[in-house]
Motif scaffolding. Structure first.
Motif, PDB file in Angstrom:
ATOM      1  N   PRO A  45       0.835  -1.205   0.000  1.00  0.00           N
ATOM      2  CA  PRO A  45       0.000   0.000   0.000  1.00  0.00           C
ATOM      3  C   PRO A  45       0.867   1.251   0.000  1.00  0.00           C
ATOM      4  N   ALA A  46       0.462   2.242  -0.802  1.00  0.00           N
ATOM      5  CA  ALA A  46       1.176   3.518  -0.829  1.00  0.00           C
ATOM      6  C   ALA A  46       0.485   4.553   0.046  1.00  0.00           C
ATOM      7  N   VAL A  47      -0.816   4.387   0.259  1.00  0.00           N
ATOM      8  CA  VAL A  47      -1.579   5.311   1.103  1.00  0.00           C
ATOM      9  C   VAL A  47      -1.408   4.881   2.552  1.00  0.00           C
ATOM     10  N   GLU A  48      -0.902   5.782   3.379  1.00  0.00           N
ATOM     11  CA  GLU A  48      -0.590   5.431   4.763  1.00  0.00           C
ATOM     12  C   GLU A  48      -1.580   5.996   5.772  1.00  0.00           C
ATOM     13  N   SER A  49      -2.299   7.044   5.430  1.00  0.00           N
ATOM     14  CA  SER A  49      -3.227   7.665   6.381  1.00  0.00           C
ATOM     15  C   SER A  49      -4.582   6.971   6.331  1.00  0.00           C
ATOM     16  N   GLY A  50      -5.210   6.862   7.494  1.00  0.00           N
ATOM     17  CA  GLY A  50      -6.514   6.237   7.584  1.00  0.00           C
ATOM     18  C   GLY A  50      -6.432   4.914   8.318  1.00  0.00           C
ATOM     19  N   ASN A  67      -8.724   2.365   8.135  1.00  0.00           N
ATOM     20  CA  ASN A  67      -9.278   1.211   7.429  1.00  0.00           C
ATOM     21  C   ASN A  67      -8.288   0.730   6.375  1.00  0.00           C
ATOM     22  N   GLY A  68      -7.644  -0.398   6.657  1.00  0.00           N
ATOM     23  CA  GLY A  68      -6.608  -0.900   5.760  1.00  0.00           C
ATOM     24  C   GLY A  68      -7.126  -1.278   4.392  1.00  0.00           C
ATOM     25  N   LYS A  69      -8.365  -1.772   4.314  1.00  0.00           N
ATOM     26  CA  LYS A  69      -8.914  -2.127   3.005  1.00  0.00           C
ATOM     27  C   LYS A  69      -9.039  -0.887   2.130  1.00  0.00           C
ATOM     28  N   VAL A  70      -9.518   0.218   2.700  1.00  0.00           N
ATOM     29  CA  VAL A  70      -9.662   1.449   1.913  1.00  0.00           C
ATOM     30  C   VAL A  70      -8.294   1.950   1.467  1.00  0.00           C
ATOM     31  N   ARG A  71      -7.293   1.878   2.349  1.00  0.00           N
ATOM     32  CA  ARG A  71      -5.948   2.279   1.947  1.00  0.00           C
ATOM     33  C   ARG A  71      -5.463   1.443   0.768  1.00  0.00           C
ATOM     34  N   GLY A  72      -5.775   0.155   0.793  1.00  0.00           N
ATOM     35  CA  GLY A  72      -5.389  -0.707  -0.312  1.00  0.00           C
ATOM     36  C   GLY A  72      -6.114  -0.349  -1.599  1.00  0.00           C
ATOM     37  N   VAL A  73      -7.408  -0.078  -1.499  1.00  0.00           N
ATOM     38  CA  VAL A  73      -8.178   0.309  -2.684  1.00  0.00           C
ATOM     39  C   VAL A  73      -7.650   1.610  -3.271  1.00  0.00           C
ATOM     40  N   LEU A  74      -7.419   2.608  -2.423  1.00  0.00           N
ATOM     41  CA  LEU A  74      -6.940   3.898  -2.914  1.00  0.00           C
ATOM     42  C   LEU A  74      -5.553   3.768  -3.534  1.00  0.00           C
ATOM     43  N   SER A  75      -4.723   2.926  -2.948  1.00  0.00           N
ATOM     44  CA  SER A  75      -3.396   2.694  -3.523  1.00  0.00           C
ATOM     45  C   SER A  75      -3.523   2.047  -4.900  1.00  0.00           C
ATOM     46  N   GLY A  76      -4.433   1.080  -5.026  1.00  0.00           N
ATOM     47  CA  GLY A  76      -4.624   0.411  -6.302  1.00  0.00           C
ATOM     48  C   GLY A  76      -5.212   1.325  -7.358  1.00  0.00           C
ATOM     49  N   LEU A  77      -6.150   2.185  -6.964  1.00  0.00           N
ATOM     50  CA  LEU A  77      -6.732   3.119  -7.924  1.00  0.00           C
ATOM     51  C   LEU A  77      -5.677   4.085  -8.462  1.00  0.00           C
ATOM     52  N   ALA A  78      -4.766   4.508  -7.590  1.00  0.00           N
ATOM     53  CA  ALA A  78      -3.718   5.436  -8.031  1.00  0.00           C
ATOM     54  C   ALA A  78      -2.785   4.791  -9.054  1.00  0.00           C
ATOM     55  N   LEU A  79      -2.642   3.460  -9.001  1.00  0.00           N
ATOM     56  CA  LEU A  79      -1.741   2.757  -9.905  1.00  0.00           C
ATOM     57  C   LEU A  79      -2.439   2.161 -11.123  1.00  0.00           C
ATOM     58  N   ASP A  97     -13.342   8.286   2.360  1.00  0.00           N
ATOM     59  CA  ASP A  97     -12.818   8.370   3.723  1.00  0.00           C
ATOM     60  C   ASP A  97     -12.209   7.039   4.186  1.00  0.00           C
ATOM     61  N   PRO A  98     -10.901   6.992   4.466  1.00  0.00           N
ATOM     62  CA  PRO A  98     -10.271   5.756   4.929  1.00  0.00           C
ATOM     63  C   PRO A  98     -10.458   5.498   6.418  1.00  0.00           C
ATOM     64  N   ASP A  99     -11.271   6.330   7.087  1.00  0.00           N
ATOM     65  CA  ASP A  99     -11.577   6.090   8.495  1.00  0.00           C
ATOM     66  C   ASP A  99     -13.001   5.586   8.693  1.00  0.00           C
ATOM     67  N   ALA A 100     -13.714   5.297   7.604  1.00  0.00           N
ATOM     68  CA  ALA A 100     -15.073   4.759   7.691  1.00  0.00           C
ATOM     69  C   ALA A 100     -15.017   3.244   7.794  1.00  0.00           C
ATOM     70  N   LEU A 101     -15.769   2.673   8.719  1.00  0.00           N
ATOM     71  CA  LEU A 101     -15.797   1.222   8.895  1.00  0.00           C
ATOM     72  C   LEU A 101     -16.582   0.546   7.768  1.00  0.00           C
ATOM     73  N   PHE A 102     -17.735   1.092   7.419  1.00  0.00           N
ATOM     74  CA  PHE A 102     -18.602   0.537   6.374  1.00  0.00           C
ATOM     75  C   PHE A 102     -18.127   1.113   5.042  1.00  0.00           C
TER      76      PHE A 102
END
Length: 326
Positions: free
Chosen positions: A62-67, A69-81, A160-165
């Protein structure tokens, strides 16, 4: 047939018991679509995954470190790439086929976010129990699956990478930006069931998601008080049980669901309803204590209200104009 899209799979594994099965799936998947696996696993697991998948998919941390929710960080990292405008997001237990991928990509020609319907394959007892949740969601509208089709441009600033749902947060963010969200209740994508241990660990966490839907939360909180109040009125309880089963059957039959859900599926809805009623009160207790425990933190936010997201986007769009005029 290869589709012009990117498959983004975020994961964070703590054991590799399913490594061979997922490796075989990724090998097939890479023949149909470009694949990016965003792997937040510990270094030893990451290295093992790199050896297993490196020849077939792009495998990155993962490139996104803030937030939180690890799944959201992974999604945002993948979208950027992502190398394509159209992206298929999927959890590590989802098992797409060439036909389901092609259907998602086709739907995204005139939509910004497409949500199919997951169905457990195989379906042990705890998967049948959890299927009841899908039937209720289908009866009310549409389920929240473990896979989506998305246009990258529909999420220019992510979500938002801090949202649970996180699925609800993503859908609402797309809607708030004017994006078109489409539910394909008749597009059934296989999903491997969790272990029984994983199933039990998710009961209160899934109930916490209802804090994003206040009306639904109130209904779920009312289940146990109503059952307790009517505990000696067996006739009324029997009628309510049949009504709940009928509601689940409505979800089972909607949009061709009877072709993939067994006839007995709706019988699990009363069991799920009692479980949800109990877990909803536990989720309220956790919210009062600061939120749902998640990966060493506590997430208080289930999902941001749609109205709030729209106001934020309106304000963000107006801010540059205000600054130019000041």
């Amino acid at each position: 047939m290869r589709v012009d899209a990117e498959y983004v799979l975020p994961l964070r594994w703590h054991d590799d018991r399913d490594l061979d099965e997922l490796t075989a799936y990724l090998r097939d998947l890479s023949r149909w679509i470009d694949v990016t696996v965003v792997d937040g696993s510990a270094p030893a697991f990451f290295r093992a995954h790199a050896r297993a998948w490196g020849g077939h998919v792009r495998h990155v941390p993962p490139a996104v470190e803030s937030g939180a929710n690890g799944k959201v960080r992974g999604v945002l990292s993948g979208l950027a790439l992502a190398r394509h405008e159209i992206v298929v997001l999927a959890d590590d237990d989802v098992r797409h086929t060439p036909d389901t991928l092609a259907a998602l990509v086709t739907e995204l020609q005139d939509a910004d976010l497409v949500k199919p319907q997951n169905v457990f394959v195989p379906c042990p007892w705890h998967a049948r129990w959890d299927t009841a949740r899908s039937l209720v969601n289908r009866a009310l509208g549409a389920d929240y699956p473990g896979t989506y089709g998305l246009r990258r441009s529909a999420l220019p600033r992510g979500y938002d990478p801090d949202a649970l749902f996180e699925n609800c947060e993503m859908e609402r963010t797309v809607r708030a930006g004017g994006g078109r969200v489409r539910a394909r209740r008749d597009l059934f994508v296989p999903r491997r069931p969790p272990s029984a241990r994983r199933f039990w660990s998710q009961r209160v966490r899934q109930a916490y998601d209802s804090h994003a839907q206040p009306v639904r939360l109130m209904a779920e909180l009312a289940i146990i008080p109503v059952v307790w109040r009517l505990r000696r009125r067996r006739g009324i309880l029997a009628f309510l049980t049949l009504a709940v089963i009928g509601f689940g059957e409505l979800g089972r039959r909607r949009a061709g669901g009877e072709a993939v859900y067994p006839r007995s599926a709706a019988l699990w809805v009363p069991v799920w309803a009692i479980e949800r009623g109990l877990c909803s009160w536990a989720a309220v207790g956790l919210r009062l204590r600061g939120g749902m425990p998640y990966a060493g933190a506590r997430l208080r936010l289930a999902a941001t209200p749609l109205r709030t997201l729209r106001l934020r986007m309106t304000d963000a769009a107006a801010r540059p104009r205000r600054e130019r005029n000041s």
